[in-house]
Enzyme design. Structure first.
Site: not given
Ligand code: PLP
Length: 463
Positions: A219, A245, A315
């Site tokens: 953040d 964000h 992954n």
């Protein structure tokens, strides 16, 4: 001889024809690419260009993606490449974000939660002498995001939960000494809603006890403490690029560090646990030039480095289409940060008159936050509840959110985890019961913020 030379001439001709055909096709393909990109820009302008604000009708979001034709063109460009997995845009994004943060390594992942998982798992790496081991303790605040705590639990480490400070909502740096035991090896701390922790006190503590430090800056992209970007004080910083964000790639995140050794291990953890460090685009022999000559320790037979596994990994990579969007966002990041700061200031000044009942955010004098949102706590004893206030705002089409988990140990998923608590977590319970936030994101503007402030006024007029 004659036949031979005739044959060669025919082959040469065919080759020339083929070459010419390829050149023509490439030229036409490039023209088409440009046409498609121009159409995409036109589409953006018709479909997505920002609309006038209509009070009461337009939703005043707390966050959201802010983009223009550049993001859509980059994404389309990556689709036309059809490389799909991380490639040229991924490399460019690593370079640009690394430069912005002033760090040697940026490792893109597919979410902020994955960034947190990679960071903690890397500190547990078997190849890391003195790495974290099951049962080791990690100091972390009780007011947190769930996937900041989750990788501690998942790696069989023991969280030591510390209360937060009201106003800045960060870990209470004055309670850290009380949290130490002989099993304590690390700290994992979010800079809550982009508000930097007191890094003078925190780093003195970390150094005194020789702890690993991960900073969750999901953040806080653009926030600094004493002029230095948060996330660069410890061993890792982590980022999220979810649309809420500071920049977005849809779903996405990154781990960053100034340690080349940790960066290499983090890439291994992100990429299936494999040892190979070739990167995204590499020759068949690998960048090392001897891909097929590696050895599995203890096994004589040479082995393909791409399939040599030195850590237990995952992954967690994003795609090149996502990275292409992020590259376009990077150019906008400085203006995004500036707008977040400006919107925060406007809301702060507008709400100061209600401080009797609303606790407004506080920050450290050495900090310069790139705010994620504007946190507010309804003071215990106020003549109204948080629910009444947030319901009023929502009814006016103003988005609100509670402060993530509140005291996370009260959340069903985390009640029964193995943990240690420092003190009583009194403030964390106040946050659970009384805190929320509204937006400061760059998609807002003066008209929206004035409307938001008017809506607070209307609420206070009626109580
Ligand atoms: C502090 C913090 N850490 C981690 C995350 C997780 O990021 P993501 O949603 O990309 O998984 C978030 C998400 O909002 C967050 O706010």
């Amino acid at each position: 001889m004659g036949n031979n030379s005739m044959g060669t001439t025919a082959i040469d001709k065919r080759r020339l024809n083929n070459n010419q055909h390829e050149i023509d096709a490439a030229g036409r393909a490039e023209e088409l690419r440009q046409e498609i990109l121009e159409k995409v820009a036109e589409y953006y302008r018709l479909k997505h260009a920002p609309r006038e604000f209509e009070p009461g009708t337009t939703r005043v979001q707390y966050a959201g993606r802010v983009f223009d034709e550049e993001e859509m063109m980059n994404a389309t460009d990556a689709v036309l490449d059809f490389w799909l997995t991380l490639g040229r845009f991924g490399l460019e994004f690593e370079r640009q974000l690394g430069e912005f943060l002033g760090v040697s390594s940026v490792i893109p992942v597919n979410s902020g939660s994955s960034a947190n998982l990679v960071a903690v798992t890397t500190l547990c790496a078997r190849q890391l002498r003195n790495g974290l081991r099951p049962g080791d303790e990690v100091i972390t605040p009780a007011v947190t995001f769930p996937t900041t705590l989750a990788p501690i639990v998942q790696n069989r480490l023991v969280p030591v939960m510390v209360d937060c400070q009201l106003g800045n909502y960060n870990i209470d740096v004055d309670q850290l000494e009380a949290a130490i035991s002989d099993r304590t090896r690390a700290m994992f701390v979010p800079h809550t809603l982009g508000n930097p922790i007191d890094m003078d006190k925190l780093m003195a503590f970390v150094k005194r006890h020789k702890l690993y430090l991960i900073e969750d800056t999901c953040d806080a992209l653009g926030s600094t403490f004493d002029g230095n970007p948060v996330g660069t004080f410890g061993h890792f910083g982590t980022l999220s690029f979810y649309p809420a964000h500071h920049i977005t790639m849809g779903e996405g995140g990154a781990v960053y560090t100034n340690s080349l050794r940790l960066a290499r291990l983090a890439r291994t953890v992100r990429d299936w646990g494999r040892d190979c460090f070739c990167g995204y685009v590499n020759p068949s022999d690998g960048k090392c030039g001897h891909r097929l000559n590696w050895k599995i320790p203890g096994v004589g037979e040479p082995y393909d480095h791409r399939y040599l596994y030195t850590e237990i990994g995952y992954n967690l990579k994003p795609t090149d289409m996502q990275a292409a969007i992020a590259v376009a966002q990077m150019g906008k990041l400085p203006s995004f940060i500036e707008k977040r700061k400006r919107h925060f200031k406007m809301i702060y000044e507008g709400l100061q008159r209600f401080e009797e009942h609303l606790m407004l955010p506080t920050q450290h004098p050495k900090s310069d936050p790139s705010w994620f949102a504007f946190p507010i706590t309804v003071r215990p004893g106020a003549p109204f509840t948080r629910r009444e206030l947030t319901r009023h705002l929502e009814s006016q089409n103003i988005e609100t959110r509670y402060l993530f988990s509140g005291n996370i140990l009260q959340q069903p998923a985390y009640r029964d985890i193995e943990h240690r608590i420092v003190g009583e977590l009194v403030n964390s319970d106040v946050v659970l019961k009384g805190s929320f936030f509204v937006g400061v994101y760059p998609g807002l503007d003066e008209a929206r913020i004035e409307y938001l402030l008017d809506s607070f006024h209307a609420f206070f007029d009626q109580i």
